[in-house]
Design an enzyme around this catalytic site. Structure first.
Site, PDB file in Angstrom:
ATOM      1  N   SER A 118       0.832  -1.209   0.000  1.00 57.25           N
ATOM      2  CA  SER A 118       0.000   0.000   0.000  1.00 57.25           C
ATOM      3  C   SER A 118       0.862   1.252   0.000  1.00 57.25           C
ATOM      4  O   SER A 118       0.377   2.331  -0.337  1.00 57.25           O
ATOM      5  CB  SER A 118      -0.864   0.058   1.257  1.00 57.25           C
ATOM      6  OG  SER A 118      -1.549  -1.132   1.447  1.00 57.25           O
ATOM      7  N   HIS A 139      -1.872  -3.255  -6.895  1.00 59.51           N
ATOM      8  CA  HIS A 139      -2.497  -2.893  -5.610  1.00 59.51           C
ATOM      9  C   HIS A 139      -3.995  -3.159  -5.651  1.00 59.51           C
ATOM     10  O   HIS A 139      -4.750  -2.452  -6.328  1.00 59.51           O
ATOM     11  CB  HIS A 139      -2.200  -1.406  -5.318  1.00 59.51           C
ATOM     12  CG  HIS A 139      -2.726  -0.940  -4.000  1.00 59.51           C
ATOM     13  ND1 HIS A 139      -3.441   0.229  -3.847  1.00 59.51           N
ATOM     14  CD2 HIS A 139      -2.646  -1.483  -2.762  1.00 59.51           C
ATOM     15  CE1 HIS A 139      -3.761   0.370  -2.577  1.00 59.51           C
ATOM     16  NE2 HIS A 139      -3.284  -0.643  -1.897  1.00 59.51           N
ATOM     17  N   GLU A 151      -5.014  -0.973  -8.779  1.00 62.56           N
ATOM     18  CA  GLU A 151      -4.048   0.034  -9.236  1.00 62.56           C
ATOM     19  C   GLU A 151      -2.798  -0.694  -9.720  1.00 62.56           C
ATOM     20  O   GLU A 151      -2.301  -1.584  -9.019  1.00 62.56           O
ATOM     21  CB  GLU A 151      -3.660   0.979  -8.088  1.00 62.56           C
ATOM     22  CG  GLU A 151      -4.712   2.018  -7.788  1.00 62.56           C
ATOM     23  CD  GLU A 151      -4.300   2.952  -6.637  1.00 62.56           C
ATOM     24  OE1 GLU A 151      -4.529   4.146  -6.754  1.00 62.56           O
ATOM     25  OE2 GLU A 151      -3.787   2.454  -5.616  1.00 62.56           O
ATOM     26  N   ASN A 189      -5.300   6.121  -2.437  1.00 59.38           N
ATOM     27  CA  ASN A 189      -5.008   6.452  -1.038  1.00 59.38           C
ATOM     28  C   ASN A 189      -4.405   7.850  -0.890  1.00 59.38           C
ATOM     29  O   ASN A 189      -4.521   8.468   0.161  1.00 59.38           O
ATOM     30  CB  ASN A 189      -4.080   5.409  -0.407  1.00 59.38           C
ATOM     31  CG  ASN A 189      -4.833   4.128  -0.097  1.00 59.38           C
ATOM     32  OD1 ASN A 189      -6.063   4.103  -0.131  1.00 59.38           O
ATOM     33  ND2 ASN A 189      -4.112   3.069   0.182  1.00 59.38           N
TER      34      ASN A 189
HETATM   35  N1  LIG Z   1      -5.648  -4.553   4.400  1.00 52.79           N
HETATM   36  C1  LIG Z   1      -5.899  -3.768   3.377  1.00 52.79           C
HETATM   37  O1  LIG Z   1      -6.943  -3.095   3.308  1.00 52.79           O
HETATM   38  C2  LIG Z   1      -4.901  -3.678   2.248  1.00 52.79           C
HETATM   39  C3  LIG Z   1      -5.311  -3.116   1.033  1.00 52.79           C
HETATM   40  C4  LIG Z   1      -4.399  -3.071  -0.032  1.00 52.79           C
HETATM   41  C5  LIG Z   1      -3.120  -3.565   0.145  1.00 52.79           C
HETATM   42  N2  LIG Z   1      -2.736  -4.095   1.350  1.00 52.79           N
HETATM   43  C6  LIG Z   1      -1.374  -4.623   1.477  1.00 52.79           C
HETATM   44  O2  LIG Z   1      -1.416  -6.043   1.358  1.00 52.79           O
HETATM   45  C7  LIG Z   1      -0.367  -6.630   2.118  1.00 52.79           C
HETATM   46  C8  LIG Z   1      -0.931  -7.650   3.086  1.00 52.79           C
HETATM   47  O3  LIG Z   1      -1.874  -7.011   3.907  1.00 52.79           O
HETATM   48  P1  LIG Z   1      -3.008  -7.827   4.666  1.00 52.79           P
HETATM   49  O4  LIG Z   1      -4.009  -6.819   5.103  1.00 52.79           O
HETATM   50  O5  LIG Z   1      -3.419  -9.022   3.865  1.00 52.79           O
HETATM   51  O6  LIG Z   1      -2.176  -8.332   5.948  1.00 52.79           O
HETATM   52  P2  LIG Z   1      -2.416  -9.645   6.837  1.00 52.79           P
HETATM   53  O7  LIG Z   1      -1.747  -9.368   8.130  1.00 52.79           O
HETATM   54  O8  LIG Z   1      -3.848 -10.058   6.821  1.00 52.79           O
HETATM   55  O9  LIG Z   1      -1.596 -10.778   6.031  1.00 52.79           O
HETATM   56  C9  LIG Z   1      -0.213 -10.787   5.894  1.00 52.79           C
HETATM   57  C10 LIG Z   1       0.223 -12.254   5.759  1.00 52.79           C
HETATM   58  O10 LIG Z   1       1.595 -12.274   5.370  1.00 52.79           O
HETATM   59  C11 LIG Z   1       2.181 -13.379   6.029  1.00 52.79           C
HETATM   60  N3  LIG Z   1       3.629 -13.254   6.016  1.00 52.79           N
HETATM   61  C12 LIG Z   1       4.423 -12.498   6.807  1.00 52.79           C
HETATM   62  N4  LIG Z   1       5.724 -12.705   6.487  1.00 52.79           N
HETATM   63  C13 LIG Z   1       5.734 -13.599   5.460  1.00 52.79           C
HETATM   64  C14 LIG Z   1       6.759 -14.214   4.710  1.00 52.79           C
HETATM   65  N5  LIG Z   1       8.043 -13.953   4.939  1.00 52.79           N
HETATM   66  N6  LIG Z   1       6.409 -15.087   3.732  1.00 52.79           N
HETATM   67  C15 LIG Z   1       5.101 -15.378   3.496  1.00 52.79           C
HETATM   68  N7  LIG Z   1       4.095 -14.817   4.184  1.00 52.79           N
HETATM   69  C16 LIG Z   1       4.403 -13.934   5.155  1.00 52.79           C
HETATM   70  C17 LIG Z   1       1.551 -13.358   7.423  1.00 52.79           C
HETATM   71  O11 LIG Z   1       1.723 -14.599   8.080  1.00 52.79           O
HETATM   72  C18 LIG Z   1       0.112 -13.037   7.079  1.00 52.79           C
HETATM   73  O12 LIG Z   1      -0.649 -14.207   6.862  1.00 52.79           O
HETATM   74  C19 LIG Z   1       0.374  -5.456   2.775  1.00 52.79           C
HETATM   75  O13 LIG Z   1       1.458  -5.090   1.966  1.00 52.79           O
HETATM   76  C20 LIG Z   1      -0.697  -4.365   2.796  1.00 52.79           C
HETATM   77  O14 LIG Z   1      -0.151  -3.067   2.825  1.00 52.79           O
HETATM   78  C21 LIG Z   1      -3.604  -4.179   2.406  1.00 52.79           C
END
Ligand SMILES: NC(=O)c1ccc[n+]([C@@H]2O[C@H](COP(=O)([O-])OP(=O)(O)OC[C@H]3O[C@@H](n4cnc5c(N)ncnc54)[C@H](O)[C@@H]3O)[C@@H](O)[C@H]2O)c1
Length: 290
Positions: A118, A139, A151, A189
């Site tokens: 993000s 994204h 995106e 964002n």
């Molecule tokens: N939550 C949102 O609204 C949103 C929206 C767009 C983008 N994002 C982006 O998406 C990404 C994930 O966010 P999320 O909300 O799904 O987080 P989340 O915490 O739900 O999931 C993250 C996952 O990554 C895993 N992880 C951590 N280290 C790892 C590794 N070395 N190898 C493999 N897996 C690993 C964790 O165990 C977890 O299951 C981030 O970069 C976030 O910025 C989030």
């Protein structure tokens, strides 16, 4: 053409990306820090789909083929068969760099590597991938199965053929693209987070109450939610961090966080996750805190 997609990180975003890709008929490899976590995510997707089948919202055959297309993995060697690897792990730059270095060792010579970050610059992450020409930001929006938008963010070195292949992939999973330059917050964002920050300024200056700010934006701008109730959903600490990143990376004072947003975070009033933010959630209905 993208036929096999690997998703690294099976949290809320990674699971959603895996689901929509599998639903579109692609083979999906889903990985996390352990095979157990990947299996758990796969089971959760299957359960979610089963509920939708019960409600008549998803066809049973489509649900079955979607689940059959999902394969858990833990060893990055499995990535050799992927045409596209999407990293959706925790939003920490050190974690992401380590993933790109390790996964990059197994990336096929034609394959594309992408991040669902993000906020972390794509160009900066591309240096840890084997080929920055084949590195890009994709994204997604939350929840992925429902949100239409994706995106796409090329880094400085991303090739036109990489952008075109990703365009094809996003079309194949039934989403719409907006193309953004690699700038803080990308497009959506960058507009939306300062908008919420401005609502906190408006509240702090006493221009309107919490209820009237949210009502004004809902009825006056036709938004489904007011900015302050939305802020509570996202988390006030997250919003504050994002504003700080914008301010630090642009040096432009227009991105300074609203003092009241800062104060709420200092109080530990972070929104729904702590039971109190701009609204208090301890009762049956949310009650404004000012
Ligand atoms: N939550 C949102 O609204 C949103 C929206 C767009 C983008 N994002 C982006 O998406 C990404 C994930 O966010 P999320 O909300 O799904 O987080 P989340 O915490 O739900 O999931 C993250 C996952 O990554 C895993 N992880 C951590 N280290 C790892 C590794 N070395 N190898 C493999 N897996 C690993 C964790 O165990 C977890 O299951 C981030 O970069 C976030 O910025 C989030």
């Amino acid at each position: 053409m993208i036929r096999t997609v690997a998703v690294i990180g099976a949290g809320q975003m990674g699971s959603g990306i895996a689901q929509v890709s599998a639903q579109a008929g692609m083979k999906v490899l889903l990985g996390d820090v352990s095979i157990e976590l990947a299996d758990k995510a796969r089971d959760k997707i299957a359960k979610g789909l089963a509920k939708l089948v019960e409600k008549g919202k998803v066809d049973a055959a489509l649900a079955a083929s979607t689940v059959a297309n999902l394969h858990s993995f833990s060893d990055h060697a499995a990535l050799a068969e992927a045409d596209l690897v999407i990293e959706a792990a925790t939003e920490r730059e050190d974690i992401k760099h380590r993933i790109f270095e390790s996964a990059g060792k197994h990336l096929a010579s034609h394959a594309i590597m992408a991040s669902n970050t993000s906020s972390i610059p794509i160009t900066r992450m591309a240096v840890s991938s084997p080929d920055p020409e084949r590195f890009i930001g994709i994204h997604f929006f939350n929840p992925v199965p429902l949100m239409k938008l994706v995106e796409v963010i090329p880094g400085l070195a991303t090739s036109v053929s990489t952008i075109e292949a990703v365009r094809g992939f996003v079309g194949d999973i039934g989403k719409e693209i907006v193309l953004s330059q690699d700038e803080p917050g990308f497009i959506v964002n960058r507009i939306f987070v300062p908008f919420i920050n401005e609502a906190a300024f408006v509240l702090g200056s006493g221009t309107g109450s919490i209820v009237d700010i949210d009502k004004g934006v809902k009825l006056g701008l036709n938004h489904p939610m007011g900015p302050l109730e939305l802020a509570d959903f996202i988390g006030l600490d997250t919003l504050l961090e994002i504003m700080k990143i914008y301010l630090a990376s642009t040096g432009d004072p227009k991105y300074r966080p609203a003092p009241l947003l800062q104060k709420y975070v200092e109080a530990g009033w972070l929104g729904r996750k702590t039971g109190r933010g701009f609204y208090d959630y301890s009762g049956d209905v949310p009650v404004p805190t000012r």
